[in-house]
Write an enzyme that holds these catalytic residues in place. Structure first.
Site, PDB file in Angstrom:
ATOM      1  N   ASP A  67     -24.369   8.219 -27.676  1.00  0.00           N
ATOM      2  CA  ASP A  67     -23.522   7.186 -27.872  1.00  0.00           C
ATOM      3  C   ASP A  67     -23.900   6.152 -27.026  1.00  0.00           C
ATOM      4  OD1 ASP A  67     -22.872   8.519 -25.257  1.00  0.00           O
ATOM      5  OD2 ASP A  67     -21.011   9.174 -26.077  1.00  0.00           O
ATOM      6  N   ASN A 136     -10.336  14.941 -21.766  1.00  0.00           N
ATOM      7  CA  ASN A 136      -9.340  15.165 -22.654  1.00  0.00           C
ATOM      8  C   ASN A 136     -10.164  16.086 -23.862  1.00  0.00           C
ATOM      9  OD1 ASN A 136     -11.062  13.446 -23.790  1.00  0.00           O
ATOM     10  ND2 ASN A 136      -9.707  11.889 -24.195  1.00  0.00           N
ATOM     11  N   HIS A 138     -13.330  15.281 -25.158  1.00  0.00           N
ATOM     12  CA  HIS A 138     -13.986  14.471 -26.305  1.00  0.00           C
ATOM     13  C   HIS A 138     -15.500  15.026 -25.869  1.00  0.00           C
ATOM     14  CE1 HIS A 138     -14.452  10.917 -23.014  1.00  0.00           C
ATOM     15  NE2 HIS A 138     -15.388  11.882 -22.857  1.00  0.00           N
ATOM     16  N   GLU A 143     -12.762  10.983 -29.448  1.00  0.00           N
ATOM     17  CA  GLU A 143     -11.568  11.146 -28.849  1.00  0.00           C
ATOM     18  C   GLU A 143     -10.498  11.944 -29.618  1.00  0.00           C
ATOM     19  OE1 GLU A 143     -11.511  10.150 -25.798  1.00  0.00           O
ATOM     20  OE2 GLU A 143     -12.703   8.252 -25.466  1.00  0.00           O
TER      21      GLU A 143
HETATM   22  C1  F6R Z   1     -21.711  10.733 -22.410  1.00  0.00           C
HETATM   23  C2  F6R Z   1     -20.613  11.149 -23.080  1.00  0.00           C
HETATM   24  C3  F6R Z   1     -19.378  11.730 -22.689  1.00  0.00           C
HETATM   25  C4  F6R Z   1     -19.567  12.361 -21.407  1.00  0.00           C
HETATM   26  C5  F6R Z   1     -18.165  12.975 -20.843  1.00  0.00           C
HETATM   27  C6  F6R Z   1     -18.172  13.759 -19.722  1.00  0.00           C
HETATM   28  O1  F6R Z   1     -22.869  10.412 -23.392  1.00  0.00           O
HETATM   29  O2  F6R Z   1     -20.747  11.138 -24.582  1.00  0.00           O
HETATM   30  O3  F6R Z   1     -18.794  12.603 -23.782  1.00  0.00           O
HETATM   31  O4  F6R Z   1     -20.368  13.378 -21.782  1.00  0.00           O
HETATM   32  O5  F6R Z   1     -17.359  11.884 -20.938  1.00  0.00           O
HETATM   33  O6  F6R Z   1     -18.654  12.656 -18.459  1.00  0.00           O
HETATM   34  P1  F6R Z   1     -18.950  13.096 -17.315  1.00  0.00           P
HETATM   35  O7  F6R Z   1     -20.312  13.703 -17.326  1.00  0.00           O
HETATM   36  O8  F6R Z   1     -19.289  11.857 -16.627  1.00  0.00           O
HETATM   37  O9  F6R Z   1     -17.829  13.973 -16.688  1.00  0.00           O
END
Ligand code: F6R
Length: 241
Positions: A67, A136, A138, A143
């Site tokens: 992303d 959540n 994702h 989401e």
């Molecule tokens: C990052 C992404 C997100 C993260 C997720 C967890 O490219 O796509 O889905 O993997 O938000 O983030 P952290 O590792 O910071 O808890």
């Protein structure tokens, strides 16, 4: 699903890096699907160290990231492009021409998304997709929703995701409110999936995502249907299962 139990964040990072490294060793021209966020940073550090020691060669590796924020430039230190260069691409011998992220500055979102789907296809699909897990549920920026969106799309970030990401920005208002993300089909077509999770604050979502019902309200739960998923998590993240 294969669960690899790690002692702590350090141990999780080393074990996850070991899986990525073995993918590169077994298939030097592999396609890695990569993630940003705080969880994979330790794994990237291990990969950089092993590269510096002469044990890993990224010269034939290609990558596609999950992303990118919409509307911020690659030079912005909060862009995922910047993150990947800082934590991995700039420190190993990967050919930058073989690294791909959605174009956050493409304002035509249909074009940005279809270009990215084509880029994933053009590299031949993903051999190993690395994923972090949002609180959540994702994955990428898919989401909680009433549906699974198959391909790359533009999303409005959930307020909780903006809240979680604001630590990297001067204020809530500075956090981009939209992003381009791979869809669930893009992720599910990866030949292998590696999920990294650390910390007690993720214990409930680990339980819900991997042991609860499969539902788009917890997007990661779809991974229960993938034939080759490895979850590398520390004791704290596994404390509720
Ligand atoms: C990052 C992404 C997100 C993260 C997720 C967890 O490219 O796509 O889905 O993997 O938000 O983030 P952290 O590792 O910071 O808890």
């Amino acid at each position: 699903m294969n669960i690899v139990r790690a002692k702590d964040y350090q141990d999780m990072s080393k074990k996850a890096a070991g899986i990525i490294a073995s993918q590169i060793i077994m298939k030097p021209n592999c396609v890695l699907g990569l993630a940003t966020g705080s969880t994979p940073i330790g794994a990237y550090e291990n990969l950089v160290e092993w590269y510096q020691n002469g044990d890993l060669d990224f010269s034939k590796v290609s990558s596609v990231n999950l992303d990118e924020y919409r509307g911020i430039t690659r030079e912005n230190d909060q862009s995922y492009y910047y993150f990947m260069n800082k934590n991995l691409f700039g420190k190993v011998n990967i050919d930058k021409a073989n690294t791909h992220l959605p174009d956050g500055m493409e304002s035509d979102s249909d074009k940005a998304c279809s270009d990215y789907n084509k880029a994933i296809e053009a590299v031949g699909g993903i051999d190993l997709q690395l994923l972090g897990l949002g609180h959540n549920g994702h994955i990428g920026f898919n989401e909680p929703s009433e549906e699974f969106v198959p391909d790359t799309h533009c999303v409005d970030l959930a307020p909780s995701t903006i809240e979680a990401n604001k630590r990297f920005f001067a204020s809530y208002d500075d956090v981009p409110k939209q992003a381009y993300t791979m869809g669930i089909r893009n992720i599910m077509l990866a030949r292998k999936v590696l999920v990294v999770v650390s910390g007690e604050d993720k214990a409930a979502i680990v339980r819900d995502a991997f042991f609860g019902p499969i539902t788009p309200k917890v997007q990661a739960s779809v991974l229960q249907l993938h034939p080759n998923v490895t979850l590398v998590a520390d004791e704290a993240a596994l404390s509720l299962i």
